[in-house]
Design a protein around this motif. Structure first.
Motif, PDB file in Angstrom:
ATOM      1  N   GLN A 198       0.835  -1.194   0.000  1.00  7.51           N
ATOM      2  CA  GLN A 198       0.000   0.000   0.000  1.00  7.51           C
ATOM      3  C   GLN A 198       0.872   1.247   0.000  1.00  7.51           C
ATOM      4  N   ARG A 199       0.377   2.297  -0.651  1.00  9.42           N
ATOM      5  CA  ARG A 199       1.027   3.600  -0.606  1.00  9.42           C
ATOM      6  C   ARG A 199      -0.047   4.660  -0.427  1.00  9.42           C
ATOM      7  N   ASP A 200       0.133   5.479   0.598  1.00  9.55           N
ATOM      8  CA  ASP A 200      -0.839   6.532   0.899  1.00  9.55           C
ATOM      9  C   ASP A 200      -2.247   5.961   1.014  1.00  9.55           C
ATOM     10  N   GLY A 201      -2.338   4.767   1.613  1.00  8.37           N
ATOM     11  CA  GLY A 201      -3.635   4.142   1.803  1.00  8.37           C
ATOM     12  C   GLY A 201      -4.210   3.476   0.574  1.00  8.37           C
ATOM     13  N   ARG A 202      -3.461   3.479  -0.525  1.00 12.03           N
ATOM     14  CA  ARG A 202      -3.947   2.887  -1.774  1.00 12.03           C
ATOM     15  C   ARG A 202      -3.332   1.508  -1.961  1.00 12.03           C
ATOM     16  N   PRO A 203      -4.131   0.495  -2.280  1.00 12.78           N
ATOM     17  CA  PRO A 203      -3.565  -0.830  -2.541  1.00 12.78           C
ATOM     18  C   PRO A 203      -2.809  -0.844  -3.861  1.00 12.78           C
ATOM     19  N   GLY A 204      -1.794  -1.666  -3.930  1.00 13.75           N
ATOM     20  CA  GLY A 204      -1.022  -1.764  -5.158  1.00 13.75           C
ATOM     21  C   GLY A 204      -0.001  -2.876  -5.066  1.00 13.75           C
ATOM     22  N   THR A 205       0.977  -2.834  -5.972  1.00 14.12           N
ATOM     23  CA  THR A 205       1.977  -3.890  -6.072  1.00 14.12           C
ATOM     24  C   THR A 205       3.349  -3.281  -6.319  1.00 14.12           C
ATOM     25  N   LEU A 206       4.339  -3.725  -5.545  1.00 13.36           N
ATOM     26  CA  LEU A 206       5.723  -3.373  -5.836  1.00 13.36           C
ATOM     27  C   LEU A 206       6.271  -4.428  -6.795  1.00 13.36           C
ATOM     28  N   VAL A 207       6.604  -4.001  -8.006  1.00 12.17           N
ATOM     29  CA  VAL A 207       7.123  -4.906  -9.030  1.00 12.17           C
ATOM     30  C   VAL A 207       8.640  -4.767  -9.073  1.00 12.17           C
ATOM     31  N   THR A 208       9.337  -5.882  -8.949  1.00 14.63           N
ATOM     32  CA  THR A 208      10.795  -5.906  -9.086  1.00 14.63           C
ATOM     33  C   THR A 208      11.144  -6.749 -10.305  1.00 14.63           C
TER      34      THR A 208
END
Length: 360
Positions: free
Chosen positions: A291-301
């Motif tokens: 999450q970033r700033d309360g927003r769900p998401g995905t860290l892609v490497t």
């Protein structure tokens, strides 16, 4: 040409018709601005390439305008004066890098004593409507203050191009000053790819980006051929299981490989090589919910091991592909003009960081 007095409300409406973005990558920045014009592609191309039309809104070209040639573009008040071969100010030095009439023009740009940069122009019909044309202009390899300044300047000129298309004067007293605040939002920072190894040995490359989409949505973009064709390759085939085949074609050739690890929707590892070469590299994509700033998401490497040859160019391509994956995962069509801009910015920034031994 007629002059029509236009109000602040007119300016607001014109500004609303522009999309704008500043992208920062390492010490390099670039800008992207786009507008739609009520004319066909050939007519808009003429506004850029016919000297009699170009001088009405941008400047007066002096010299050979063919691909590979160098010329001067005299701008501002100087463009309305007789040519002066001894002038030292008021013009940009250009070299035509690529010209594909009537759709694309790329020039090397150097304004007076500035370091050279790159301007890339693309024109295309809007939704197959021959009477409406989308213009996308990218000015790349700038420092961030220059990108913001050029952003307001280019938007000023593109609004004046509006007037040139319809045969009138824009009628705004100082467009650039009015537009400057629209370019003051925080630039979008993207991390620079990491390059390790090299110096005669295979290199390892790694780049990361947070994507405003779930791991499942990102996985959909990397685990099927049709999805890969939206952002990565011209044609693609992938069988997402250990031992499954992987094959993609690109403008520069084709590559074939085999899936080594597969843990949907979190990891995909493929060993692959360019056709006709004996050296394989290992590509690993890992997807981590974040999450970033309360927003769900995905860290892609995205990690590539065993890379030989020009590691800087390879890393720049990796960065551009990951940017395309981020757009595809959020529902945007991604094999578009953006890949070129992302690659140029990354390549310039990486050459500054890894000038030796990776750059070539």
């Amino acid at each position: 040409m007629t002059t029509t007095r236009r109000s602040p409300a007119d300016l607001s409406a014109a500004v609303a018709g522009t999309t704008r973005e500043v992208v920062r990558l390492g010490v390099r920045s670039g800008l992207r601005v786009s507008r739609t014009y009520p004319t066909d592609v050939a007519d808009l191309w003429s506004c850029w390439t016919d000297p009699a039309r170009l001088v009405r809104w941008l400047g007066r070209p002096e010299g050979d305008r063919r691909e590979g040639a160098e010329l001067r573009l005299v701008m501002g008040a100087a463009a309305q004066q007789p040519p002066d071969a001894d002038a030292t100010t008021g013009f940009a030095r250009l070299r035509v890098v690529h010209c594909d009439p009537p759709h694309r023009l790329t020039v090397r740009w150097a304004w007076e004593d500035e370091e050279p940069s790159l301007v890339d122009l693309r024109l295309r019909p809007v939704d197959a409507d021959p009477e409406r044309t989308e213009l996308v202009l990218e000015h790349l390899v700038l420092d961030e203050p220059a990108a913001r300044g050029y952003g307001a300047g280019w938007e000023d000129l593109l609004l004046r191009l509006d007037a040139a298309v319809i045969g009138s004067d824009p009628g705004f007293a100082d467009l650039e000053a009015a537009l400057a605040p629209h370019w003051q939002d925080e630039a979008t920072p993207y991390p620079l790819p990491e390059v390790t190894g090299g110096d005669g040995e295979p290199a390892t490359l790694c780049t990361r980006r947070w994507v405003a989409a779930s791991p499942g949505a990102v996985w959909e973009c990397v685990s099927s051929g049709p999805a890969l064709e939206r952002w990565y390759a011209t044609t693609a085939q992938v069988d997402p299981r250990v031992g499954g085949t992987f094959r993609c074609t690109f403008d520069q050739g084709a590559a074939t490989g085999e899936v080594r690890r597969c843990a949907a929707p979190y990891e995909l590892a493929v060993s692959w090589r360019w056709d006709g070469t004996g050296t394989a590299s290992l590509m690993t994509l890992t997807l981590e919910p974040q999450q970033r700033d309360g927003r769900p998401g995905t860290l892609v490497t995205w990690r590539e091991e065993g890379v030989t040859g020009n590691a800087v160019g390879y890393a720049a391509g990796l960065h551009a592909h990951l940017a395309g994956l981020a757009r595809a995962a959020t529902g945007l069509t991604s094999r578009d003009t953006r890949w070129y801009a992302d690659f140029v910015l990354a390549h310039s920034a990486l050459r500054g960081r890894y000038a030796d031994p990776f750059a070539s």
